[in-house]
Design a protein around this motif. Structure first.
Motif, PDB file in Angstrom:
ATOM      1  N   ILE A  10      32.640  23.599  47.877  1.00  0.00           N
ATOM      2  CA  ILE A  10      33.769  22.775  47.456  1.00  0.00           C
ATOM      3  C   ILE A  10      35.034  23.547  47.808  1.00  0.00           C
ATOM      4  O   ILE A  10      35.351  24.566  47.179  1.00  0.00           O
ATOM      5  N   ALA A  11      35.716  23.100  48.847  1.00  0.00           N
ATOM      6  CA  ALA A  11      36.931  23.747  49.331  1.00  0.00           C
ATOM      7  C   ALA A  11      38.117  22.970  48.773  1.00  0.00           C
ATOM      8  O   ALA A  11      38.363  21.834  49.178  1.00  0.00           O
ATOM      9  N   TYR A  12      38.839  23.582  47.844  1.00  0.00           N
ATOM     10  CA  TYR A  12      39.848  22.805  47.127  1.00  0.00           C
ATOM     11  C   TYR A  12      41.102  23.634  46.812  1.00  0.00           C
ATOM     12  O   TYR A  12      41.077  24.869  46.827  1.00  0.00           O
ATOM     13  N   ILE A  45      41.338  31.869  50.163  1.00  0.00           N
ATOM     14  CA  ILE A  45      40.088  31.974  50.918  1.00  0.00           C
ATOM     15  C   ILE A  45      39.966  33.316  51.640  1.00  0.00           C
ATOM     16  O   ILE A  45      40.941  33.833  52.200  1.00  0.00           O
ATOM     17  N   THR A  46      38.755  33.867  51.592  1.00  0.00           N
ATOM     18  CA  THR A  46      38.458  35.142  52.246  1.00  0.00           C
ATOM     19  C   THR A  46      37.598  34.899  53.490  1.00  0.00           C
ATOM     20  O   THR A  46      37.053  33.805  53.680  1.00  0.00           O
ATOM     21  N   HIS A  75      46.824  21.707  53.431  1.00  0.00           N
ATOM     22  CA  HIS A  75      47.158  21.500  54.844  1.00  0.00           C
ATOM     23  C   HIS A  75      47.080  22.813  55.629  1.00  0.00           C
ATOM     24  O   HIS A  75      46.643  22.820  56.789  1.00  0.00           O
ATOM     25  N   VAL A  76      47.500  23.922  55.009  1.00  0.00           N
ATOM     26  CA  VAL A  76      47.394  25.227  55.670  1.00  0.00           C
ATOM     27  C   VAL A  76      45.928  25.543  55.962  1.00  0.00           C
ATOM     28  O   VAL A  76      45.574  25.989  57.060  1.00  0.00           O
ATOM     29  N   PHE A  77      45.062  25.301  54.983  1.00  0.00           N
ATOM     30  CA  PHE A  77      43.619  25.499  55.172  1.00  0.00           C
ATOM     31  C   PHE A  77      43.092  24.607  56.300  1.00  0.00           C
ATOM     32  O   PHE A  77      42.321  25.056  57.162  1.00  0.00           O
ATOM     33  N   ALA A  78      43.488  23.343  56.296  1.00  0.00           N
ATOM     34  CA  ALA A  78      43.009  22.407  57.318  1.00  0.00           C
ATOM     35  C   ALA A  78      43.389  22.885  58.712  1.00  0.00           C
ATOM     36  O   ALA A  78      42.573  22.844  59.644  1.00  0.00           O
TER      37      ALA A  78
END
Length: 196
Positions: A10-12, A45-46, A75-78
């Motif tokens: 679960i990436a949130y 996130i690592t 959005h940065v993660f995406a």
């Protein structure tokens, strides 16, 4: 032949804790259905967590809806996931999504559609909520599953002047349903993969 437990990540992102409550409900539902589950805060996130996403059978995206879309942190993660896109690292994984906002609509559908497009770009298979809408008749109530009537994923509404403890119990239950559904779908995909 038994297949191993599906890995569901679960990436949130959660700005004020409300979306974290929904993420935990998705986690609980997936675990109840037999998944190995990982909660990953995308703003922290690592490298190891990126690798966990890479080995997952399913990734469930989650974010609050801010100004009609997912949060800036999501959005940065995406955008950072483009490294996986080049390698087709997430191709044929399952994907699903959830979101929360203060308004009943709050343009949450746009956030879920953003997740669907992100999943599509990665070549992933989208898992929808699989529920009829609740709370849409004179005999229904706000305590129904899918009380907001969203098909694309789990949607939650929490009043802007209340904290995470006020996340609606029906929305928590709907998120748990999504976690179970993703896990059960991952099991079906795994059986099909073994048979092939």
């Amino acid at each position: 032949m038994t297949t191993p437990a599906p890995v569901v990540s679960i990436a949130y992102h959660s700005g004020y804790g409300h979306t974290a409550v929904i993420a935990e409900a998705v986690r609980a539902g997936a675990a109840e259905a037999g998944a190995e589950v990982h909660l990953i805060k995308v703003d922290e996130i690592t490298d190891e967590q990126w690798e966990t996403l890479d080995r997952s059978d399913a990734i469930v995206f989650g974010s609050p809806t801010y100004m009609g879309t997912a949060s800036g942190a999501f959005h940065v993660f995406a955008e950072a996931s483009s490294k996986r896109w080049f390698q087709l690292a997430w191709k044929d994984k399952l994907a699903a999504g959830f979101t929360n906002s203060a308004s009943k609509s709050g343009d949450k559908l746009h956030t879920l559609q953003f997740f669907q497009i992100l999943a599509g770009q990665h070549g992933m298979h989208w898992v929808n909520l699989g529920l009829h809408p609740g709370w849409n008749s004179s005999t229904a109530s706000e305590h129904d599953l899918n009380r907001l009537g969203v098909f694309a994923g789990a949607a939650a509404q929490t009043n802007s002047d209340e904290g995470p403890e006020a996340v609606h119990k029906a929305d928590v239950a709907t998120a748990g349903h999504l976690g179970r559904r993703v896990t059960e779908t991952a099991k079906v995909f795994a059986r099909g993969s073994v048979a092939a």
